[in-house]
Design a protein around this motif. Sequence first.
Motif, mmCIF file in Angstrom:
data_model
loop_
_atom_site.group_PDB
_atom_site.id
_atom_site.type_symbol
_atom_site.label_atom_id
_atom_site.label_comp_id
_atom_site.label_asym_id
_atom_site.label_seq_id
_atom_site.Cartn_x
_atom_site.Cartn_y
_atom_site.Cartn_z
ATOM 1 N N ALA A 67 10.668 -4.929 -10.149
ATOM 2 C CA ALA A 67 10.922 -6.366 -9.996
ATOM 3 C C ALA A 67 9.947 -6.987 -9.010
ATOM 4 O O ALA A 67 9.429 -8.097 -9.227
ATOM 5 N N VAL A 68 9.662 -6.284 -7.914
ATOM 6 C CA VAL A 68 8.716 -6.788 -6.926
ATOM 7 C C VAL A 68 7.320 -6.866 -7.525
ATOM 8 O O VAL A 68 6.603 -7.864 -7.366
ATOM 9 N N GLU A 69 6.925 -5.827 -8.233
ATOM 10 C CA GLU A 69 5.588 -5.812 -8.833
ATOM 11 C C GLU A 69 5.431 -6.923 -9.864
ATOM 12 O O GLU A 69 4.350 -7.512 -10.009
ATOM 13 N N ALA A 70 6.497 -7.227 -10.597
ATOM 14 C CA ALA A 70 6.423 -8.318 -11.574
ATOM 15 C C ALA A 70 6.217 -9.661 -10.876
ATOM 16 O O ALA A 70 5.491 -10.531 -11.374
ATOM 17 N N TRP A 71 6.818 -9.832 -9.695
ATOM 18 C CA TRP A 71 6.690 -11.096 -8.968
ATOM 19 C C TRP A 71 5.288 -11.286 -8.404
ATOM 20 O O TRP A 71 4.769 -12.392 -8.390
ATOM 21 N N VAL A 72 4.674 -10.208 -7.942
ATOM 22 C CA VAL A 72 3.342 -10.319 -7.339
ATOM 23 C C VAL A 72 2.225 -10.047 -8.337
ATOM 24 O O VAL A 72 1.051 -10.018 -7.959
ATOM 25 N N VAL A 107 5.037 -11.869 2.522
ATOM 26 C CA VAL A 107 6.292 -12.552 2.177
ATOM 27 C C VAL A 107 6.599 -12.384 0.693
ATOM 28 O O VAL A 107 7.750 -12.138 0.302
ATOM 29 N N GLU A 108 5.590 -12.512 -0.147
ATOM 30 C CA GLU A 108 5.797 -12.398 -1.594
ATOM 31 C C GLU A 108 6.309 -11.015 -1.987
ATOM 32 O O GLU A 108 7.050 -10.873 -2.961
ATOM 33 N N TYR A 109 5.934 -9.991 -1.244
ATOM 34 C CA TYR A 109 6.324 -8.620 -1.591
ATOM 35 C C TYR A 109 7.649 -8.197 -0.959
ATOM 36 O O TYR A 109 8.193 -7.157 -1.288
ATOM 37 N N GLN A 146 0.825 -1.203 0.000
ATOM 38 C CA GLN A 146 0.000 0.000 0.000
ATOM 39 C C GLN A 146 0.861 1.256 0.000
ATOM 40 O O GLN A 146 0.600 2.203 -0.738
ATOM 41 N N VAL A 147 1.894 1.267 0.825
ATOM 42 C CA VAL A 147 2.774 2.431 0.904
ATOM 43 C C VAL A 147 3.618 2.548 -0.359
ATOM 44 O O VAL A 147 3.754 3.631 -0.943
ATOM 45 N N CYS A 148 4.184 1.447 -0.812
ATOM 46 C CA CYS A 148 5.068 1.476 -1.983
ATOM 47 C C CYS A 148 4.342 1.945 -3.236
ATOM 48 O O CYS A 148 4.892 2.700 -4.041
ATOM 49 N N ARG A 149 3.112 1.511 -3.402
ATOM 50 C CA ARG A 149 2.378 1.903 -4.607
ATOM 51 C C ARG A 149 1.961 3.366 -4.568
ATOM 52 O O ARG A 149 1.935 4.028 -5.603
ATOM 53 N N VAL A 150 1.639 3.864 -3.391
ATOM 54 C CA VAL A 150 1.336 5.289 -3.290
ATOM 55 C C VAL A 150 2.545 6.110 -3.728
ATOM 56 O O VAL A 150 2.427 7.073 -4.493
ATOM 57 N N LEU A 151 3.726 5.737 -3.267
ATOM 58 C CA LEU A 151 4.937 6.477 -3.625
ATOM 59 C C LEU A 151 5.288 6.315 -5.093
ATOM 60 O O LEU A 151 5.815 7.239 -5.723
ATOM 61 N N ALA A 152 4.997 5.128 -5.656
ATOM 62 C CA ALA A 152 5.291 4.906 -7.070
ATOM 63 C C ALA A 152 4.326 5.674 -7.964
ATOM 64 O O ALA A 152 4.722 6.206 -9.007
ATOM 65 N N TRP A 153 3.069 5.724 -7.567
ATOM 66 C CA TRP A 153 2.058 6.409 -8.384
ATOM 67 C C TRP A 153 2.118 7.928 -8.239
ATOM 68 O O TRP A 153 1.815 8.658 -9.180
#
Length: 372
Positions: free
Chosen positions: A230-235, A179-181, A117-124
Motif C-alpha cells: 500500500a505504501v509503495e502504491a502511494w509513492v 512524509v509520503e512514505y 531504503q531499509v524497507c525495500r531491502v527487506l522486501a527484496w
Amino acid sequence: MGTPRPRSPRNLSRPKVPVVLVSGVEEGAMLSATISLQFGLPDAVTVRHIIDPERQLLTRVVSDVTGVIEHEEINLAHACVACAIREDIVPTLERLAAQGRWGSIVACLPVAAEAVQVCRVLAWAPRMAPHIGISAVVAALEGTTVAEDLLGPDLLDERGLATSEDDRRGVAEVASAIVEYADLVCITETPEPEEQSLVATLARPRTPVVTDPSLLDAAGLVAGVHRHHAVEAWVAEVRRNPLPPLPAGGAWRLDLRSERPIHPVRFQEELEILGGGPRRSRGCFWVPTRPDDICVWDGAGGQASVGSTQKWGRTDRLTRIVVIGIDDEADEIPRAFERALLTDQEIAQRGQIWEESWDGLEDWLGPIGRAA
C-alpha cells in the motif's frame, strides 16, 4: 515403522521482532519521537545511527532500559554512504532481533536518511533478515518549521544535514518523501492549520498525524500498521488511480493528467513554472522522442529532478504530475502544463512517436536509445 517427518528449525517458528523506523530532517524531532517510543516500550532496544560526512564516519549507538549496550564508529571512506547505511542498519537490526532479548526494536535512522531504503531491502531480500519485520514507519517533523521543511528552498548541505560531500538534495525533497512514505507523522507541536493540511495532503490517506510526541501509541505501532504494498502504491512514480479527497485546511492540489506526451523543448521552457515555487510535485510523463521510457518527475521547494529508469512495456503511456502547495499562485501551473503537451496540430503532422537523434533532454535522460 513409519518414516520420521523432518522437524522445522526452531528459529524459523519464532515470531519476527517488530521494528519501528523513525526518519526525518530535524534531529530534535526525531529524538523526541524515539524517546517517546522508548518510554512506551520498556522491553524494546533502540538503535540510533549518526552520519558525520566530514569525518566519513557512521556512528551506531544501541541502548535499552539498562543503558548503552554498543557505541561503535564505522569508517565510510571506501563505501557509498547510502550502501553503508543499508549494510549496517539491516544487519544490526537482524543481529539484535536474533538474540531474542527484546520484544521490539526502535530504529532512529540518520537524519535525512529515508526509511524506504531499509524497507525495500527487506522486501527484496527477506532472507537477509528473517527475524525482523517492519511494523511502522514514523516521520518526525519540527512543528515550528513544517512549511519551511516541506516546501522551502534550502539544500541539506546548507543546513549541515548532507549525508556525504556530494549530497545536493533539497530539504523539501527529502522531508516530503519521508512524509509520503510514513505510516504515522509525529509533529513536535501543533502547526498552523494550512501546514497541518499540507501534511495530511502529502501523507497517505488515513495516516495518523500526532502533534505531541508524548501521545504516540507505541504499542499500537509495534502491533503492526505498515503495509508495504500500500505504501509503495502511494509513492509510485506511475499512479493511475483517482486521488483521495483533498483534506480540509488550506492546502491545494493539482492533478495534471493527459495521455499525450510532453514536447521535449517546451517542457524545458515551462520548467520554472511547473517545478518552481514553494510546492511539492511528483509523477511521470513521456516524450515523443523516447516513447519507451517512463520519465520521472520529482520536485520540491523550487527544485525539480527528472530521470528515467524503467520502460512502459505493455502498459499504457501516461503523463501525470501531481502538484501540492499552500501559496496563492497555482493558477498558472495548469496552463504551463497544457502548453508543454503536444498540440493537436503536432500530433496530426508527426504523430506521437518521433524518430530523432537529439531532443535536448540528454543532460537528464542520457542519449536517445532508439536512434540509429
